[in-house]
Design an enzyme around this catalytic site. Structure first.
Site, short mmCIF file in Angstrom:
data_model
loop_
_atom_site.label_atom_id
_atom_site.label_comp_id
_atom_site.label_asym_id
_atom_site.label_seq_id
_atom_site.Cartn_x
_atom_site.Cartn_y
_atom_site.Cartn_z
N ARG A 45 0.88 -1.19 0.00
CA ARG A 45 0.00 0.00 0.00
C ARG A 45 0.90 1.23 0.00
O ARG A 45 1.62 1.48 0.95
CB ARG A 45 -0.89 -0.04 1.24
CG ARG A 45 -1.91 1.08 1.32
CD ARG A 45 -2.89 0.80 2.46
NE ARG A 45 -3.92 1.80 2.57
CZ ARG A 45 -3.83 2.87 3.37
NH1 ARG A 45 -2.76 3.06 4.13
NH2 ARG A 45 -4.81 3.74 3.42
N SER A 114 -12.84 -3.55 0.23
CA SER A 114 -13.15 -3.13 1.60
C SER A 114 -14.66 -3.11 1.79
O SER A 114 -15.39 -2.56 0.96
CB SER A 114 -12.62 -1.71 1.85
OG SER A 114 -11.24 -1.67 1.63
N LYS A 143 -5.00 5.38 9.45
CA LYS A 143 -5.71 5.88 8.27
C LYS A 143 -6.80 6.84 8.75
O LYS A 143 -7.45 6.57 9.76
CB LYS A 143 -6.34 4.68 7.55
CG LYS A 143 -7.17 5.00 6.34
CD LYS A 143 -7.72 3.72 5.73
CE LYS A 143 -8.69 4.01 4.62
NZ LYS A 143 -9.24 2.80 4.02
N1 3NM Z 1 -7.98 0.16 5.96
P1 3NM Z 1 -3.86 -0.52 11.86
S1 3NM Z 1 -8.44 0.54 8.42
C1 3NM Z 1 -5.52 0.48 5.72
O1 3NM Z 1 -11.22 0.02 7.41
C2 3NM Z 1 -6.76 0.43 6.52
O2 3NM Z 1 -10.66 -0.31 5.36
C3 3NM Z 1 -8.97 0.19 6.85
O3 3NM Z 1 -4.24 0.06 10.42
C4 3NM Z 1 -10.39 -0.04 6.53
O4 3NM Z 1 -3.67 -1.98 11.74
C5 3NM Z 1 -6.84 0.64 7.90
O5 3NM Z 1 -2.55 0.19 12.16
C6 3NM Z 1 -5.69 0.91 8.80
O6 3NM Z 1 -4.94 -0.11 12.80
C7 3NM Z 1 -5.43 -0.21 9.76
#
Ligand code: 3NM
Length: 230
Positions: A45, A114, A143
């Site tokens: 990503r 997603s 994010k």
């Molecule tokens: N996508 P971490 S949440 C890249 O909900 C991403 O679609 C998400 O990061 C979604 O593991 C997210 O550090 C970030 O919490 C997740």
């Protein structure tokens, strides 16, 4: 050899973030260590990288993931998948239509989307996605979230909908705020009578770690340890 889609182990899905890698390491060393520690899928990503460098990174990472027979997916960019020969793609709800993605990448490509609600699950099912990224389960600093949190109960609602309506098996990988300490709760609280999440997707808990091998190993142990009936 390309990856056989039907045999993917979704347990521990790493999503990379180039800005989190600790000083002294690089994405290739970091991802290799994470795979050795137990990551079973990798998604590259890159939100700010020029296309040329994105493709170069994908090609180099593919050499590593191939060594371990781990699929390499690319975030959002069909052109980068095609240019690098990566195994597939992960798209958001606002990205290219899944049917167009499939037409461009072909039947063997792994295509994920997603999903955070039943409405979004319908889009994924209609486009015959190979897997869903289910989230955001919990809040995260990784994010900027634009969608409501799904939570463990929301995850269960979506899993139940898929089970009853998809007509084909869709592995679901949970994402958002997942750490060692909440994995068991996530697995336990989100499961329906018969369907569970297939794995978890992680950014910061591995990418920001100075010991990605240990971080992945510990997360995988939590995933493989059956949740107590609480
Ligand atoms: N996508 P971490 S949440 C890249 O909900 C991403 O679609 C998400 O990061 C979604 O593991 C997210 O550090 C970030 O919490 C997740």
């Amino acid at each position: 050899m390309p990856i056989d889609k039907s045999k993917i182990d979704w347990s521990l899905y790493l999503v990379t973030d180039p800005d989190m890698i600790p000083e002294g390491s690089d994405i290739y060393t970091h991802v290799r260590e994470a795979i050795k520690g137990g990551c079973t899928v990798v998604q590259l990503r890159e939100k700010k990288t020029d296309t040329g460098l994105f493709v170069e990174k994908a090609k180099k990472l593919l050499e590593i993931t191939r060594e371990y027979n781990v699929p390499l997916l690319i975030n959002d960019r069909v052109d980068v998948v095609l240019a690098s020969g990566a195994d597939g793609i992960h798209v958001g709800q606002d990205d290219m239509d899944l049917k167009d993605v499939r037409r461009l990448l072909g039947p063997d490509a792994i295509i994920g989307i997603s999903v955070g609600s039943i409405k979004e699950a319908k889009v994924g099912i209609a486009g015959r996605a190979d897997y869903f990224g289910l989230g955001p389960i919990w809040d995260t600093n990784t994010k900027k979230l634009t969608k409501p949190l799904v939570g463990t109960m929301g995850a269960r609602t979506v899993l139940s909908y898929i089970e009853q309506n998809a007509g084909y098996e869709i592995p679901c990988v949970a994402i958002g705020g997942i750490k060692d300490y909440n994995i068991q709760r996530l697995f336990f609280q989100s499961r329906t009578g018969t369907k569970s999440i297939s794995g978890i997707a992680i950014v910061s808990a591995i990418m920001a770690s100075t010991t990605p091998y240990d971080a992945a190993k510990s997360l995988l142990t939590s995933i493989k340890t059956p949740a107590p009936f609480i």
